[in-house]
Design a protein around this motif. Structure first.
Motif, PDB file in Angstrom:
ATOM      1  N   GLN A 163       1.256  -0.829  -0.304  1.00  0.00           N
ATOM      2  CA  GLN A 163      -0.200  -0.434   0.276  1.00  0.00           C
ATOM      3  C   GLN A 163       1.038   1.025   0.197  1.00  0.00           C
ATOM      4  O   GLN A 163       1.602   1.642   0.413  1.00  0.00           O
ATOM      5  CB  GLN A 163      -0.889  -0.105   1.176  1.00  0.00           C
ATOM      6  CG  GLN A 163      -2.087  -1.104   1.114  1.00  0.00           C
ATOM      7  CD  GLN A 163      -2.683  -0.909   0.168  1.00  0.00           C
ATOM      8  OE1 GLN A 163      -4.017  -0.399   0.125  1.00  0.00           O
ATOM      9  NE2 GLN A 163      -2.912  -2.475  -0.004  1.00  0.00           N
ATOM     10  N   ALA A 183      -3.960   7.334   2.087  1.00  0.00           N
ATOM     11  CA  ALA A 183      -4.466   6.616   3.062  1.00  0.00           C
ATOM     12  C   ALA A 183      -5.227   7.671   3.613  1.00  0.00           C
ATOM     13  O   ALA A 183      -4.766   8.767   3.390  1.00  0.00           O
ATOM     14  CB  ALA A 183      -3.768   5.967   3.885  1.00  0.00           C
ATOM     15  N   THR A 187       4.622   1.643   5.329  1.00  0.00           N
ATOM     16  CA  THR A 187       3.743   0.648   5.072  1.00  0.00           C
ATOM     17  C   THR A 187       3.117  -0.318   6.028  1.00  0.00           C
ATOM     18  O   THR A 187       2.957  -1.396   5.406  1.00  0.00           O
ATOM     19  CB  THR A 187       4.414  -0.003   3.977  1.00  0.00           C
ATOM     20  OG1 THR A 187       6.035  -0.951   4.188  1.00  0.00           O
ATOM     21  CG2 THR A 187       4.965   1.225   2.109  1.00  0.00           C
ATOM     22  N   THR A 231       1.445  -7.473   3.038  1.00  0.00           N
ATOM     23  CA  THR A 231       0.677  -7.152   2.571  1.00  0.00           C
ATOM     24  C   THR A 231      -0.432  -7.296   2.956  1.00  0.00           C
ATOM     25  O   THR A 231      -1.007  -7.559   3.610  1.00  0.00           O
ATOM     26  CB  THR A 231       0.475  -7.621   0.617  1.00  0.00           C
ATOM     27  OG1 THR A 231      -0.450  -9.473   1.917  1.00  0.00           O
ATOM     28  CG2 THR A 231       1.887  -8.245  -0.139  1.00  0.00           C
ATOM     29  N   HIS A 232      -1.467  -5.965   3.015  1.00  0.00           N
ATOM     30  CA  HIS A 232      -2.452  -5.593   3.569  1.00  0.00           C
ATOM     31  C   HIS A 232      -3.431  -6.890   3.570  1.00  0.00           C
ATOM     32  O   HIS A 232      -4.111  -7.367   4.040  1.00  0.00           O
ATOM     33  CB  HIS A 232      -3.259  -4.528   3.097  1.00  0.00           C
ATOM     34  CG  HIS A 232      -5.157  -4.567   2.899  1.00  0.00           C
ATOM     35  ND1 HIS A 232      -4.991  -3.645   4.494  1.00  0.00           N
ATOM     36  CD2 HIS A 232      -6.543  -4.350   3.227  1.00  0.00           C
ATOM     37  CE1 HIS A 232      -6.420  -3.089   4.721  1.00  0.00           C
ATOM     38  NE2 HIS A 232      -6.655  -4.102   4.179  1.00  0.00           N
TER      39      HIS A 232
END
Length: 130
Positions: free
Chosen positions: A53, A58, A65, A101-102
């Protein structure tokens, strides 16, 4: 601590070591039956961030991150466990969250009924620090 080790989890570069105070949290999810008759678990928080991201895009201006708690549901297991909005998740059940990662972070959080977490908070009272 070596000169190469950062002393803050904020602005942390993934893969680089750092040392910081953290809060240990045990979150026990609430079990319920969903609309399809399946057993589901309620955690009561939402996350943002992840190494895939762009933190500048955001809604909250996080400095890196990392995976951050962006929302806590009132009366939820997350609130009762002491988690707060903007806590940075460092670790869950021994897994390093500074390198996820998200999508992987979401899947990992959903996977277990009990989460043993380490979180960083901008202002940690010393009696809560690990």
């Amino acid at each position: 601590m070596s000169a190469a080790t950062a002393t803050s989890p904020y602005g942390h570069e993934p893969g680089k070591p750092f040392e910081c105070l953290s809060i240990a949290v045990e979150l026990r999810k609430e079990q319920f039956i969903d609309d399809y008759g399946q057993v589901a678990y309620k955690v009561g928080f939402k996350i943002g961030g992840g190494i895939d991201q762009d933190p500048t895009r955001a809604p909250y201006l996080y400095p890196d991150t990392g995976v951050y708690i962006t929302q806590i549901e009132h009366g939820s297991p997350a609130e009762r466990a002491g988690l707060m909005q903007h806590d940075k998740i460092l670790q869950v059940n021994g897994t390093d969250f500074t390198m996820l990662t998200h999508d992987k972070a979401v899947k990992y959080i959903k996977k277990y009924p009990v989460l043993h977490m380490l979180v960083a908070r901008k202002e940690i009272p010393m009696e809560d620090a690990v």
